[in-house]
Enzyme design. Sequence first.
Site, PDB file in Angstrom:
ATOM      1  N   GLU A  21       0.857  -1.190   0.000  1.00  0.00           N
ATOM      2  CA  GLU A  21       0.000   0.000   0.000  1.00  0.00           C
ATOM      3  C   GLU A  21       0.888   1.232   0.000  1.00  0.00           C
ATOM      4  O   GLU A  21       1.762   1.366   0.852  1.00  0.00           O
ATOM      5  CB  GLU A  21      -0.914  -0.012   1.231  1.00  0.00           C
ATOM      6  CG  GLU A  21      -1.671   1.280   1.499  1.00  0.00           C
ATOM      7  CD  GLU A  21      -2.505   1.771   0.323  1.00  0.00           C
ATOM      8  OE1 GLU A  21      -3.310   0.994  -0.198  1.00  0.00           O
ATOM      9  OE2 GLU A  21      -2.321   2.942  -0.073  1.00  0.00           O
ATOM     10  N   THR A  77     -10.225   5.809  -2.531  1.00  0.00           N
ATOM     11  CA  THR A  77     -11.661   5.825  -2.823  1.00  0.00           C
ATOM     12  C   THR A  77     -12.479   5.231  -1.664  1.00  0.00           C
ATOM     13  O   THR A  77     -13.592   5.669  -1.393  1.00  0.00           O
ATOM     14  CB  THR A  77     -11.923   5.042  -4.122  1.00  0.00           C
ATOM     15  OG1 THR A  77     -11.096   5.581  -5.152  1.00  0.00           O
ATOM     16  CG2 THR A  77     -13.374   5.130  -4.554  1.00  0.00           C
ATOM     17  N   ALA A 135     -20.839   5.265   1.267  1.00  0.00           N
ATOM     18  CA  ALA A 135     -20.946   4.306   2.382  1.00  0.00           C
ATOM     19  C   ALA A 135     -22.202   3.438   2.279  1.00  0.00           C
ATOM     20  O   ALA A 135     -22.803   3.087   3.271  1.00  0.00           O
ATOM     21  CB  ALA A 135     -20.894   5.021   3.726  1.00  0.00           C
ATOM     22  N   HIS A 193     -25.219  -1.441  -1.821  1.00  0.00           N
ATOM     23  CA  HIS A 193     -26.353  -1.389  -2.748  1.00  0.00           C
ATOM     24  C   HIS A 193     -27.048  -2.739  -2.845  1.00  0.00           C
ATOM     25  O   HIS A 193     -26.398  -3.783  -2.870  1.00  0.00           O
ATOM     26  CB  HIS A 193     -25.863  -0.978  -4.142  1.00  0.00           C
ATOM     27  CG  HIS A 193     -25.287   0.397  -4.181  1.00  0.00           C
ATOM     28  ND1 HIS A 193     -26.073   1.522  -4.203  1.00  0.00           N
ATOM     29  CD2 HIS A 193     -24.004   0.826  -4.171  1.00  0.00           C
ATOM     30  CE1 HIS A 193     -25.290   2.598  -4.226  1.00  0.00           C
ATOM     31  NE2 HIS A 193     -24.026   2.202  -4.199  1.00  0.00           N
ATOM     32  N   SER A 230     -18.450   2.160  -8.098  1.00  0.00           N
ATOM     33  CA  SER A 230     -19.687   1.695  -7.488  1.00  0.00           C
ATOM     34  C   SER A 230     -20.301   0.614  -8.373  1.00  0.00           C
ATOM     35  O   SER A 230     -20.336   0.781  -9.588  1.00  0.00           O
ATOM     36  CB  SER A 230     -20.669   2.862  -7.370  1.00  0.00           C
ATOM     37  OG  SER A 230     -21.892   2.409  -6.882  1.00  0.00           O
ATOM     38  N   SER A 239     -19.939  -2.625  -2.122  1.00  0.00           N
ATOM     39  CA  SER A 239     -20.937  -3.679  -1.929  1.00  0.00           C
ATOM     40  C   SER A 239     -20.397  -5.028  -2.381  1.00  0.00           C
ATOM     41  O   SER A 239     -20.670  -6.059  -1.771  1.00  0.00           O
ATOM     42  CB  SER A 239     -22.191  -3.369  -2.747  1.00  0.00           C
ATOM     43  OG  SER A 239     -22.513  -2.008  -2.700  1.00  0.00           O
ATOM     44  N   CYS A 244     -17.228  15.590  21.096  1.00  0.00           N
ATOM     45  CA  CYS A 244     -18.391  15.525  20.197  1.00  0.00           C
ATOM     46  C   CYS A 244     -18.842  14.086  19.989  1.00  0.00           C
ATOM     47  O   CYS A 244     -20.029  13.801  19.925  1.00  0.00           O
ATOM     48  CB  CYS A 244     -18.065  16.146  18.846  1.00  0.00           C
ATOM     49  SG  CYS A 244     -17.548  17.864  18.929  1.00  0.00           S
ATOM     50  N   CYS A 295     -17.267  19.515  15.886  1.00  0.00           N
ATOM     51  CA  CYS A 295     -16.190  20.508  15.973  1.00  0.00           C
ATOM     52  C   CYS A 295     -15.014  20.130  15.086  1.00  0.00           C
ATOM     53  O   CYS A 295     -14.041  20.861  14.986  1.00  0.00           O
ATOM     54  CB  CYS A 295     -15.748  20.744  17.419  1.00  0.00           C
ATOM     55  SG  CYS A 295     -14.383  19.724  17.990  1.00  0.00           S
TER      56      CYS A 295
END
Lengths: 479, 422
Positions: free
Chosen positions: A31, A40, A46, A49, A334, A338, A398, A433
Amino acid sequence: MYDVLIVGCGITGAAAAMELSKYDLKVGVLERENDVADGTTKANSAILHAGYDPEPGSLMAKLNVRGVALARELCEKLDVPYDPCGSFVLAFSEEDCRTLETLLARGKQNGVPDLQLLSGEQARALEPNLSEEVKGALYAPTGAICSPWEYALALAETAVKNGAELHLETAVTGLSPTENGWEVATNRGTFQARYVINAAGLAAQAIHEMAAPHTFTIHPARGEYYLLDKSEGTRVSHVIFQCPNENGKGVLVAPTVHGNLIVGPNAQPVAGDDTANTREGLDFVRQTALRSVPSIAFRDAIRNFAGVRAVADTGDFVIGFAAPRFLDLAGICSPGLSAAPAVAEYAVELLGEDGLSLTKKDDFVCERHRTRVKSMTPEEKQALIAKNPAFGRVICRCETVTEGEILEALHAPIPPRSVDGVKRRVNAGMGRCQGGFCGPRVVEILAREFHCSPLDIVQDRAGMWILACETKGGTGHGV
Amino acid sequence: MVYDLLVIGGGPAGLAAACAAWESGLKHILLVERDRELGGILNQCIHNGFGLHHFHEELTGPEYAGRFIEQLSKTGVEVRTDTMVLALTPEREVHMMGAKTGYRVERAKSVILAMGCRERTRGAIGIPGTRPAGIFTAGAAQRYVNMEGFLPGRRVVILGSGDIGLIMARRMTLEGAKVLACVEVMPHPGGLNRNIVQCLNDYEIPLYLSHTVTDIRGRDRVEQVVVSKVDEHRNPIPGTEMVFDCDTLLLSVGLIPENELTRMAGIEMDRRTNGAVVYENLETSIPGVFTCGNVAHVHDLVDYVTAESEEAGRAAARYVLEGGAKGGPVLEVKTGENVSYTVPQHIRPQNVENRCNVFFRVREAGQESEILVESEGTPIARFARDHVAPGEMECIALPKVLLDKAAGSLTVSVRAKGGTAQ
């Protein structure tokens, strides 16, 4: 000598690594970035499908439907945030209604279960904030949402736990065939492998062309997004699509597994991995989304981002041997998130057919657990803090992320190397924040744990320095 | 044990409220602070200019906080630092978590919300461009410089002319950074006039009013920021772009009260202040729950936070020792011409002792102005001001006698002197 060397550790490379780690093989992953899922995979809708979109008979169709079925089980076993919330495709006109019929027919052919056409009223009954203009909807109960980067991380961690070797900040610079495989040149030396898998995402065409003649072109397509505060997180409870067009699945409105609202993407051709946001793109996303859900309060936006999809000119995933012992998993746009586990299964099947000996390990471990203090009961919190006080010290206010969770991530099989690496693992800095309060605390913890100066801590990729130098008065640490 | 008072937040608001409540006779007070030390954001505000109103002398932020921390230490107020409040229920149960104390639920007869505010971020205003390192809120940069001892960049553009941004323009300059520009989308500065003079003009840092950042460039670290002039609708005007070569962009584009706990408890909110709707004694829609400081509305000076919070502390004590508010009519305070919000939003004249302070801000700057208070169309009070500006909070004191005579609602408006009611 690796049996299989995978180039790229996004969702596809990570899934392939995990699938291969079930077998008695020496597996490596290269990597180029300092973390997994940094391309990507970390910047998309997220969505898992349901699978009614792809052309029946395509690899996309076959692997999408299989992939989401596998994802459900994997996310549960590997403790990946996942919500089977279902999805709607909205129709605003008679023409759109005909498109829904087409999608329904396609979905049935692709084997998508339980698809259902709804009237506008039925759709609004399930999803009250939908526009009055909605004439009908295709409801897909098997559509789901997940945390894409945690999904990829969980797959990669499982691969590592089962013996795969991950080499970060290792960029492939050349590929040469050898008698029994490939020699892979990188910025960190040369690797030998019997098989190479090309899962390099946007760089897949370049990696392919190091090994084989040109057969496909990647056309990077940028999609821009809004992420909204949790105050908007319940604006919708399903993934809300509009009818797909020539630019893809269009602008969606969806809850996220973290409790926010995500809105986007547009689709703009760009050169390479240009993830900049544009005023025009964001305006388009906002206006288009308001057509589906007119009440979205964009004043509660907390972040914009953009991701670039690796769209191949073949119109389908590019999966197959491009050269002896060189397998492409390319053009995974896409529904790549999935399809990932199914793509991995298919890749291993192809390697097996090509002669790679596949013997299952009997000690394969497929489990993962992350401590999530925020979702614990008061009694569980009390017990955990009594055992380890670091789980009582809130660093990110948060998202209520504790020091204990950050330390746990730092001792996981693939520890973070950056502030955003911490964010992707434990959500610190993901909230309203945006790290304004916890950023300096995370820098401090990373520097302490890595035994380095805060000056050496990066935001995300190598080179993304945060602090320039000490002040004139210095840190006082040496006094 | 049920505490008399539980104060959430140990910044200037919480400190003053706790001290005042103690002096007013409450004996079982718990103050909870999420940071490791008391003092809140004052601890990183090492510049001077604090306390001119309250102490009649000029203090730094830590000195100002120190005065109250010392005062608090002489009381019997129980303090829990490094403890985060996670939930507040309408029944005044407060859930909190800390490394030392674990997970606890405490009950109290009264609660003061003093959680302060956070800074608006890039995402809230949607600045286009790349997302490299080097984009900080001014407050985060201030923490790095003043608390941690690190300079977060060498060539800086500042977006927004809020006070923290102005203070950081000077601070970064003193630390050797080059501040190239301060850019403000509005036609007037967001911060105090004295900060424009002392932090920008004195260091020859240009202020570009009616300008905004329209692009951020750079892959790993900020490399350039593009600034454009905007029209009267705040839309960038093509062709006016200026490119700054810089490594850092600081954002001082507004503060948002941190009212997540307030909302969780179901307290009525005001979209104009982003704080709770309050009565004359800073009591919220839940009896016995009070709010003060920047969580109620964003203040310009800490001195005013102190005054307001002392009032909230005394009100909480009255609530516990004497019982809830008296009945009687409720006046709604409405925003008229050139007024963006008011605090309080409701006044119960029966509960006003001598006078009631009303805080507000104007939308647009003006000279020789008049503040007019009307009740259902009838003018009941006028106040003259030489100068009004959105960056500077206004306060008027309405005598009880006037309030007793008013009925229904009060409308506060600001106009040029000599103007007539519309």
